[in-house]
Design a protein around this motif. Structure first.
Motif, PDB file in Angstrom:
ATOM      1  N   PRO A   1       0.842  -1.205   0.000  1.00 52.08           N
ATOM      2  CA  PRO A   1       0.000   0.000   0.000  1.00 52.08           C
ATOM      3  C   PRO A   1       0.872   1.248   0.000  1.00 52.08           C
ATOM      4  O   PRO A   1       2.082   1.174   0.239  1.00 52.08           O
ATOM      5  CB  PRO A   1      -0.796  -0.130   1.298  1.00 52.08           C
ATOM      6  N   GLY A   2       0.247   2.378  -0.245  1.00 50.98           N
ATOM      7  CA  GLY A   2       1.021   3.605  -0.262  1.00 50.98           C
ATOM      8  C   GLY A   2       0.229   4.811   0.197  1.00 50.98           C
ATOM      9  O   GLY A   2      -0.987   4.874   0.039  1.00 50.98           O
ATOM     10  N   ALA A   3       0.943   5.746   0.753  1.00 51.43           N
ATOM     11  CA  ALA A   3       0.412   7.044   1.190  1.00 51.43           C
ATOM     12  C   ALA A   3       1.614   7.942   1.437  1.00 51.43           C
ATOM     13  O   ALA A   3       2.726   7.448   1.664  1.00 51.43           O
ATOM     14  CB  ALA A   3      -0.415   6.893   2.464  1.00 51.43           C
ATOM     15  N   PRO A   4       1.414   9.258   1.374  1.00 49.55           N
ATOM     16  CA  PRO A   4       2.538  10.161   1.638  1.00 49.55           C
ATOM     17  C   PRO A   4       3.183   9.898   3.003  1.00 49.55           C
ATOM     18  O   PRO A   4       2.507   9.540   3.960  1.00 49.55           O
ATOM     19  CB  PRO A   4       1.889  11.549   1.614  1.00 49.55           C
ATOM     20  N   HIS A   5       4.466  10.037   3.043  1.00 53.98           N
ATOM     21  CA  HIS A   5       5.339   9.858   4.226  1.00 53.98           C
ATOM     22  C   HIS A   5       5.096   8.536   4.952  1.00 53.98           C
ATOM     23  O   HIS A   5       5.063   8.478   6.181  1.00 53.98           O
ATOM     24  CB  HIS A   5       5.302  11.085   5.155  1.00 53.98           C
ATOM     25  N   TRP A   6       4.964   7.445   4.175  1.00 54.52           N
ATOM     26  CA  TRP A   6       4.746   6.121   4.764  1.00 54.52           C
ATOM     27  C   TRP A   6       5.838   5.833   5.784  1.00 54.52           C
ATOM     28  O   TRP A   6       7.022   6.005   5.516  1.00 54.52           O
ATOM     29  CB  TRP A   6       4.765   5.051   3.671  1.00 54.52           C
ATOM     30  N   GLY A   7       5.461   5.391   6.945  1.00 58.06           N
ATOM     31  CA  GLY A   7       6.429   5.049   7.965  1.00 58.06           C
ATOM     32  C   GLY A   7       5.756   4.832   9.302  1.00 58.06           C
ATOM     33  O   GLY A   7       4.531   4.844   9.410  1.00 58.06           O
ATOM     34  N   LEU A   8       6.572   4.625  10.287  1.00 54.49           N
ATOM     35  CA  LEU A   8       6.131   4.419  11.661  1.00 54.49           C
ATOM     36  C   LEU A   8       6.441   5.674  12.468  1.00 54.49           C
ATOM     37  O   LEU A   8       7.263   6.490  12.049  1.00 54.49           O
ATOM     38  CB  LEU A   8       6.889   3.252  12.286  1.00 54.49           C
ATOM     39  N   PRO A   9       5.838   5.800  13.629  1.00 62.75           N
ATOM     40  CA  PRO A   9       6.272   6.889  14.507  1.00 62.75           C
ATOM     41  C   PRO A   9       7.755   6.701  14.817  1.00 62.75           C
ATOM     42  O   PRO A   9       8.253   5.572  14.863  1.00 62.75           O
ATOM     43  CB  PRO A   9       5.417   6.698  15.761  1.00 62.75           C
ATOM     44  N   PRO A  10       8.487   7.783  15.020  1.00 60.38           N
ATOM     45  CA  PRO A  10       9.916   7.645  15.322  1.00 60.38           C
ATOM     46  C   PRO A  10      10.128   6.950  16.668  1.00 60.38           C
ATOM     47  O   PRO A  10       9.226   6.897  17.498  1.00 60.38           O
ATOM     48  CB  PRO A  10      10.415   9.094  15.351  1.00 60.38           C
ATOM     49  N   PRO A  11      11.329   6.403  16.871  1.00 57.13           N
ATOM     50  CA  PRO A  11      11.582   5.629  18.097  1.00 57.13           C
ATOM     51  C   PRO A  11      11.318   6.392  19.398  1.00 57.13           C
ATOM     52  O   PRO A  11      10.918   5.792  20.387  1.00 57.13           O
ATOM     53  CB  PRO A  11      13.063   5.264  17.994  1.00 57.13           C
ATOM     54  N   ASP A  12      11.509   7.706  19.396  1.00 54.45           N
ATOM     55  CA  ASP A  12      11.311   8.458  20.633  1.00 54.45           C
ATOM     56  C   ASP A  12       9.855   8.839  20.879  1.00 54.45           C
ATOM     57  O   ASP A  12       9.532   9.387  21.922  1.00 54.45           O
ATOM     58  CB  ASP A  12      12.203   9.710  20.663  1.00 54.45           C
TER      59      ASP A  12
END
Length: 179
Positions: A91-102
């Motif tokens: 799948p895709g969407a802008p800025h695909w990713g997870l919350p940052p580690p902090d």
């Protein structure tokens, strides 16, 4: 118990009761795989509705966008691929990713009161106040993807406008937590 409403005034008992009831809708959305697959306690995201660990050794990485050399964007584009790519195409969407580690915002299986506390805790939510949280859940294109996930993925079961209305009801009362 009174809580401060978003405008800095105390929420009425009726407003607080409505907000806590609205939070049940918020919790239902946040615990759905479209949200919780990336809001994880560890560093390997989950995938699919059954929430299996992401294949190919994918990890959060130092900024939440994958490991150096294997960013999320290597497979996940700015939008969903056409249906002709098959039901399990990335799948895709802008800025695909997870919350940052902090600011992991990991809430899989959290009781409602703990989830509520986490969402409104600026130290854990990316320093977002209620206005920024409302904007995030109502406008962020990656969040919106949850209602149009493509392939055979089930969308979030609560219509987006109903979710945003519930979130605003909760936020406008100062974010009272159940229990």
């Amino acid at each position: 118990m009174f809580v401060l409403a978003a405008c800095g005034q105390r929420a009425s008992p009726e407003q607080e009761k409505a907000a806590i009831a609205a939070f049940a809708t918020v919790e239902k959305v946040f615990q759905h795989p479209r949200c919780s697959n990336c809001h994880i306690p560890g560093d390997q995201p989950l995938q699919f509705d059954h929430q299996s660990p992401h294949a190919m050794g994918v990890v959060r990485g130092p900024d939440g966008h994958g490991a150096p050399g294997l960013p999320c964007s290597a497979c996940h584009g700015e939008k969903n691929l056409p249906a002709s790519y098959g039901p399990n195409a990335p799948p895709g969407a802008p800025h695909w990713g997870l919350p940052p580690p902090d600011h992991r915002m990991a809430w899989i299986g959290l009781p409602a009161a703990q989830l509520c506390g986490m969402i409104k805790d600026k130290k854990r939510n990316g320093n977002r106040d209620f206005a920024a949280l409302v904007k995030h859940v109502s406008e962020d294109k990656l969040v919106l993807w949850g209602w149009d996930p493509g392939g055979t993925r089930a969308p979030v079961p609560v219509p987006h406008d109903q979710f945003v209305a519930a979130f605003k009801t909760w936020a406008d009362a100062g974010g009272p937590c159940p229990g």
